[in-house]
Scaffold this motif. Structure first.
Motif, mmCIF file in Angstrom:
data_model
loop_
_atom_site.group_PDB
_atom_site.id
_atom_site.type_symbol
_atom_site.label_atom_id
_atom_site.label_comp_id
_atom_site.label_asym_id
_atom_site.label_seq_id
_atom_site.Cartn_x
_atom_site.Cartn_y
_atom_site.Cartn_z
ATOM 1 N N ARG A 99 -43.525 -5.075 72.070
ATOM 2 C CA ARG A 99 -43.796 -6.241 71.227
ATOM 3 C C ARG A 99 -42.541 -6.716 70.525
ATOM 4 N N GLU A 100 -41.769 -5.776 69.993
ATOM 5 C CA GLU A 100 -40.530 -6.141 69.296
ATOM 6 C C GLU A 100 -39.540 -6.799 70.242
ATOM 7 N N SER A 101 -39.355 -6.220 71.422
ATOM 8 C CA SER A 101 -38.377 -6.773 72.356
ATOM 9 C C SER A 101 -38.805 -8.148 72.849
ATOM 10 N N ASN A 102 -40.108 -8.339 73.106
ATOM 11 C CA ASN A 102 -40.580 -9.656 73.536
ATOM 12 C C ASN A 102 -40.356 -10.706 72.457
ATOM 13 N N LEU A 103 -40.574 -10.318 71.196
ATOM 14 C CA LEU A 103 -40.384 -11.262 70.088
ATOM 15 C C LEU A 103 -38.919 -11.678 69.978
ATOM 16 N N TRP A 104 -38.015 -10.704 69.989
ATOM 17 C CA TRP A 104 -36.600 -11.030 69.818
ATOM 18 C C TRP A 104 -36.034 -11.746 71.046
ATOM 19 N N LEU A 105 -36.311 -11.247 72.222
ATOM 20 C CA LEU A 105 -35.759 -11.876 73.428
ATOM 21 C C LEU A 105 -36.319 -13.282 73.615
ATOM 22 N N GLY A 106 -37.633 -13.428 73.462
ATOM 23 C CA GLY A 106 -38.230 -14.753 73.597
ATOM 24 C C GLY A 106 -37.756 -15.710 72.526
ATOM 25 N N GLY A 107 -37.642 -15.221 71.287
ATOM 26 C CA GLY A 107 -37.195 -16.092 70.198
ATOM 27 C C GLY A 107 -35.769 -16.558 70.366
ATOM 28 N N MET A 108 -34.866 -15.656 70.762
ATOM 29 C CA MET A 108 -33.461 -16.039 70.942
ATOM 30 C C MET A 108 -33.287 -17.021 72.107
ATOM 31 N N MET A 109 -33.979 -16.777 73.214
ATOM 32 C CA MET A 109 -33.847 -17.688 74.346
ATOM 33 C C MET A 109 -34.469 -19.048 74.019
ATOM 34 N N ALA A 110 -35.614 -19.044 73.321
ATOM 35 C CA ALA A 110 -36.226 -20.315 72.922
ATOM 36 C C ALA A 110 -35.309 -21.089 71.981
ATOM 37 N N LEU A 111 -34.691 -20.388 71.033
ATOM 38 C CA LEU A 111 -33.756 -21.045 70.119
ATOM 39 C C LEU A 111 -32.591 -21.655 70.881
ATOM 40 N N SER A 112 -32.066 -20.946 71.852
ATOM 41 C CA SER A 112 -30.921 -21.443 72.612
ATOM 42 C C SER A 112 -31.275 -22.709 73.393
ATOM 43 N N PHE A 113 -32.396 -22.668 74.106
ATOM 44 C CA PHE A 113 -32.795 -23.847 74.895
ATOM 45 C C PHE A 113 -33.168 -25.011 73.984
#
Length: 371
Positions: A99-113
């Motif tokens: 859950r933690e990794s999905n939150l951070w990885l998804g959030g950072m990639m979403a922020l970048s795009f």
């Protein structure tokens, strides 16, 4: 309304002097009129070709560059978390870290795009002129004149976009896009390393060596879930099947590797009627009066071959219907599997069923043998 009126597309006034009714098929009365007041069909939109106010353009340029830098920071944070921070406490793929990794990885990639998209949108809306571009249609052929025309249009577009005039935007855009290009390469890590020789050995081999060093014939088989050692008398009914593991796997394996070692060592024990059992050449002593052990991992793609037909003595994998004959060294009788299930040598010691060695061939899918 008469047929003559329909043919000629004329309009007939309504009773009472209302607006004439338009006949289907007649040209629209709005043809040739502009959609906006003060425009005709050949006029350019308002503001077309106007020079941008340089002060406003500079402000917009700084805003766009800020969003590009934010996109760059998000991409770098994504890669840094994936490679570095996610490796703590057993890796990002642990049950408690998913859950933690999905939150951070998804959030950072979403922020970048998102930052990249917002920056490009502001660039187009605030820094590009609305000068209309007219492109003539020509024959579908490429000649020198066409190439020269394309080059000229391309350079005009580049000049109009400001990418040649505004190096700050060009550099920050490239900076923001570079990590995004590397992100797919980083994600290849999810495929995991090749197993190489790791699937050629399981915990059965280590457990057997430990037991033999203590003067025993082999390691005892325990029932999966209860860890109870299995006697021959406990498994005397023909047609029975049970899942077993090597004794001590939960104590002798580090906690973070228990699941992996258990998945590799999981074995099915089947009691085949002795008169129907056909041991393979060189494996005559690998069974106990028809009690035989095979790897539970299907040799097709690694699903658990967990179904057993007592009447046909067939082992079935529910994923792709690979079928193995338990009476004949688990040879493939149906389905996509390429080779039999590996067999585990068995013996009896003090009334208990024991394994006398590891599997003599790699477990799992056949393609791993080529790794």
């Amino acid at each position: 309304m008469s047929d003559d009126n329909k043919d000629t597309g004329s309009e007939e006034p309504r009773e009472g002097g209302g607006t004439p009714e338009r006949v289907v098929g007649t040209p629209s009365p709005a043809k040739g009129k502009a959609l906006l007041p003060g425009e005709d069909e050949h006029s350019a939109p308002a503001g077309a070709g106007e020079e941008l106010d340089e002060a406003s353009a500079k402000r917009a340029e700084r805003i766009v560059a800020t969003f590009f830098l934010l996109a760059f920071a998000g991409s770098v944070a994504f890669i840094a978390y994936y490679i570095g921070w996610s490796g703590r406490n057993g890796g990002m793929h642990g049950i408690h870290r998913a859950r933690e990794s999905n939150l951070w990885l998804g959030g950072m990639m979403a922020l970048s795009f998102l930052a990249l998209a917002v920056g490009v949108t502001i660039w187009v809306r605030r820094l590009m002129t609305s000068r209309p571009i007219v492109q003539d249609r020509h024959e579908m052929r490429v000649d020198d004149a066409t190439r020269e025309s394309f080059a000229q249009d391309f350079m005009e577009g580049a000049t109009d976009s400001g990418i040649t005039k505004r190096p700050l935007l060009r550099r920050t855009l490239l900076l923001a896009a570079a990590p995004l290009g590397l992100a797919p390469l980083v994600l290849l890590r999810d495929l995991g390393p090749l197993p190489e020789k790791r699937l050629r050995h399981t915990f059965w081999g280590e457990a057997v060596k430990k037991a033999q060093s203590q003067g025993k014939k082999g390691v005892r088989l325990v029932v999966d879930g209860t860890n109870r050692p299995l006697r021959v008398s406990d498994f005397s009914s023909p047609g029975a099947m049970i899942t077993v593991l090597p004794e001590g796997i939960e104590h002798d394996v580090p906690e973070e590797k228990v699941l992996t070692q258990t998945a590799k060592a999981v074995t099915i024990l089947i009691n085949v009627p002795a008169e129907q059992f056909k041991p393979a050449k060189g494996r005559e002593n690998w069974h106990i009066n028809g009690i035989v052990a095979y790897s539970k991992i299907c040799t097709h793609v690694g699903c658990p071959a967990a179904l057993y037909e007592q009447t046909t003595h067939h082992i079935l994998c529910p994923c792709h219907q690979s079928t193995f004959d338990a009476t004949d060294a688990a040879k493939v009788v149906f389905g996509p599997a390429a080779r039999p299930l590996p067999q585990l040598p068995l013996a009896v010691e003090d009334g208990y069923i024991v394994a006398t060695s590891d599997y003599h061939e790699p477990i799992g899918p056949s393609f791993w043998e080529r790794g």
